[in-house]
Design an enzyme around this catalytic site. Structure first.
Site, PDB file in Angstrom:
ATOM      1  N   ASN A 286       4.508   0.651   2.960  1.00 13.42           N
ATOM      2  CA  ASN A 286       4.146   0.733   1.547  1.00 13.42           C
ATOM      3  C   ASN A 286       5.379   1.050   0.699  1.00 13.42           C
ATOM      4  O   ASN A 286       6.248   1.826   1.100  1.00 13.42           O
ATOM      5  CB  ASN A 286       3.003   1.728   1.305  1.00 13.42           C
ATOM      6  CG  ASN A 286       3.268   3.124   1.815  1.00 13.42           C
ATOM      7  OD1 ASN A 286       3.954   3.309   2.807  1.00 13.42           O
ATOM      8  ND2 ASN A 286       2.711   4.110   1.146  1.00 13.42           N
TER       9      ASN A 286
ATOM     10  N   GLU B  56       6.285   2.105  -3.159  1.00 13.18           N
ATOM     11  CA  GLU B  56       5.654   2.604  -4.390  1.00 13.18           C
ATOM     12  C   GLU B  56       6.577   2.451  -5.596  1.00 13.18           C
ATOM     13  O   GLU B  56       7.780   2.209  -5.478  1.00 13.18           O
ATOM     14  CB  GLU B  56       5.254   4.073  -4.184  1.00 13.18           C
ATOM     15  CG  GLU B  56       4.192   4.208  -3.108  1.00 13.18           C
ATOM     16  CD  GLU B  56       3.636   5.617  -2.959  1.00 13.18           C
ATOM     17  OE1 GLU B  56       4.196   6.563  -3.542  1.00 13.18           O
ATOM     18  OE2 GLU B  56       2.621   5.757  -2.236  1.00 13.18           O
TER      19      GLU B  56
ATOM     20  N   CYS C 246       0.891  -2.051  -0.727  1.00 12.08           N
ATOM     21  CA  CYS C 246       0.512  -1.465   0.562  1.00 12.08           C
ATOM     22  C   CYS C 246       1.343  -2.057   1.697  1.00 12.08           C
ATOM     23  O   CYS C 246       1.860  -3.181   1.594  1.00 12.08           O
ATOM     24  CB  CYS C 246      -0.957  -1.762   0.852  1.00 12.08           C
ATOM     25  SG  CYS C 246      -2.114  -0.896  -0.198  1.00 12.08           S
TER      26      CYS C 246
ATOM     27  N   GLU D 223       0.274  -3.223   4.561  1.00 15.53           N
ATOM     28  CA  GLU D 223      -0.335  -4.423   5.150  1.00 15.53           C
ATOM     29  C   GLU D 223       0.099  -5.677   4.398  1.00 15.53           C
ATOM     30  O   GLU D 223       0.494  -6.683   4.983  1.00 15.53           O
ATOM     31  CB  GLU D 223      -1.863  -4.330   5.115  1.00 15.53           C
ATOM     32  CG  GLU D 223      -2.447  -3.223   5.965  1.00 15.53           C
ATOM     33  CD  GLU D 223      -2.607  -1.905   5.208  1.00 15.53           C
ATOM     34  OE1 GLU D 223      -1.755  -1.572   4.365  1.00 15.53           O
ATOM     35  OE2 GLU D 223      -3.597  -1.207   5.477  1.00 15.53           O
TER      36      GLU D 223
ATOM     37  N   CYS E 103      -7.127  -0.915   2.665  1.00 17.33           N
ATOM     38  CA  CYS E 103      -7.842  -0.834   1.384  1.00 17.33           C
ATOM     39  C   CYS E 103      -8.527  -2.176   1.093  1.00 17.33           C
ATOM     40  O   CYS E 103      -8.268  -3.189   1.757  1.00 17.33           O
ATOM     41  CB  CYS E 103      -6.882  -0.457   0.261  1.00 17.33           C
ATOM     42  SG  CYS E 103      -5.870  -1.822  -0.326  1.00 17.33           S
TER      43      CYS E 103
ATOM     44  N   CYS F 123      -6.229  -5.191   0.434  1.00 20.42           N
ATOM     45  CA  CYS F 123      -5.593  -5.700   1.669  1.00 20.42           C
ATOM     46  C   CYS F 123      -6.605  -6.475   2.503  1.00 20.42           C
ATOM     47  O   CYS F 123      -6.278  -7.510   3.089  1.00 20.42           O
ATOM     48  CB  CYS F 123      -4.994  -4.557   2.473  1.00 20.42           C
ATOM     49  SG  CYS F 123      -3.485  -3.908   1.723  1.00 20.42           S
TER      50      CYS F 123
HETATM   51  N1  THU Z   1      -1.641   2.378   1.363  1.00 22.21           N
HETATM   52  C1  THU Z   1      -1.262   1.432   2.259  1.00 22.21           C
HETATM   53  O1  THU Z   1      -0.082   1.107   2.378  1.00 22.21           O
HETATM   54  N2  THU Z   1      -2.214   0.860   3.017  1.00 22.21           N
HETATM   55  C2  THU Z   1      -3.533   1.192   2.995  1.00 22.21           C
HETATM   56  O2  THU Z   1      -4.320   0.605   3.710  1.00 22.21           O
HETATM   57  C3  THU Z   1      -4.013   2.257   2.092  1.00 22.21           C
HETATM   58  C4  THU Z   1      -3.008   2.813   1.156  1.00 22.21           C
HETATM   59  C5  THU Z   1      -0.597   3.027   0.541  1.00 22.21           C
HETATM   60  C6  THU Z   1      -0.636   2.705  -0.933  1.00 22.21           C
HETATM   61  C7  THU Z   1       0.050   3.910  -1.523  1.00 22.21           C
HETATM   62  O3  THU Z   1       1.450   3.702  -1.458  1.00 22.21           O
HETATM   63  C8  THU Z   1      -0.298   5.038  -0.567  1.00 22.21           C
HETATM   64  O4  THU Z   1      -0.734   4.428   0.634  1.00 22.21           O
HETATM   65  C9  THU Z   1      -1.389   5.965  -1.092  1.00 22.21           C
HETATM   66  O5  THU Z   1      -2.505   5.239  -1.473  1.00 22.21           O
END
Ligand code: THU
Length: 160
Positions: free
Chosen positions: A61, A63, A72, A74, A111, A114
């Site tokens: 991920n 940000e 994310c 994935e 999520c 994804c």
């Molecule tokens: N996140 C992911 O990378 N994958 C997921 O399946 C759920 C959430 C990340 C997004 C964000 O950077 C952090 O986790 C908190 O939500």
């Protein structure tokens, strides 16, 4: 009135019960958490996708201060896989998350956004993407994202 029920089926493995190939993919996802850029959530997610030619690509991920501009793990892995190896389908993908100094106890579920992207990739390549969702207490194995996404919206939906 009619009522319908959609059943979500998955298997739960102990990490040590997995095949060597599955353990390798999970290990790559765990390693990928180290490349996460998560200064806002401190929630580090890693994903590792195995392609049809057995290449493994990873993502994490990433940000941004404007939260929705991040991505994310994935989707980072999958979009990179499709952009760099467009002729290969994704066979399977492992996901792991690291927070508060350790990997999560429970498996990390992708999520909704994804799940939709994984569905799109399954449709595009006409091949299911097997998912390995790592948690210290067990690894959930799902044969296709369709098990996690009832009432799917696909390109076909618009042609009906
Ligand atoms: N996140 C992911 O990378 N994958 C997921 O399946 C759920 C959430 C990340 C997004 C964000 O950077 C952090 O986790 C908190 O939500």
């Amino acid at each position: 009135m009619k009522e319908e029920e959609i059943i979500c089926k998955f298997r739960i493995y102990d990490y040590h019960e997995l095949t060597e190939a599955d353990r390798l993919l999970v290990d790559k996802a765990k390693e990928a958490t180290q490349t996460s850029y998560a200064p806002f959530s401190n929630f580090c997610v890693g994903a590792a996708a195995r392609l049809s030619d057995n290449t493994i690509v990873t993502g994490s991920n990433q940000e941004n201060a404007a939260y929705p501009s991040g991505l994310c793990a994935e989707r980072t892995a999958l979009f990179y896989a499709n952009a760099s190896h467009p002729d290969q389908y994704v066979k399977e993908m492992a996901v792991a998350a690291y927070a508060h100094g350790d990997f999560l106890t429970s498996p990390i579920p992708p999520c909704g956004a994804c799940r939709q992207v994984i569905l799109g990739i399954e449709e595009r390549y006409n091949h299911p993407v097997r998912l390995l969702l790592y948690g210290k207490n067990g690894v959930y194995v799902v044969d296709s994202v369709k098990a996690l996404l009832p009432l799917q919206f696909t390109g076909e939906t618009m042609n009906e």
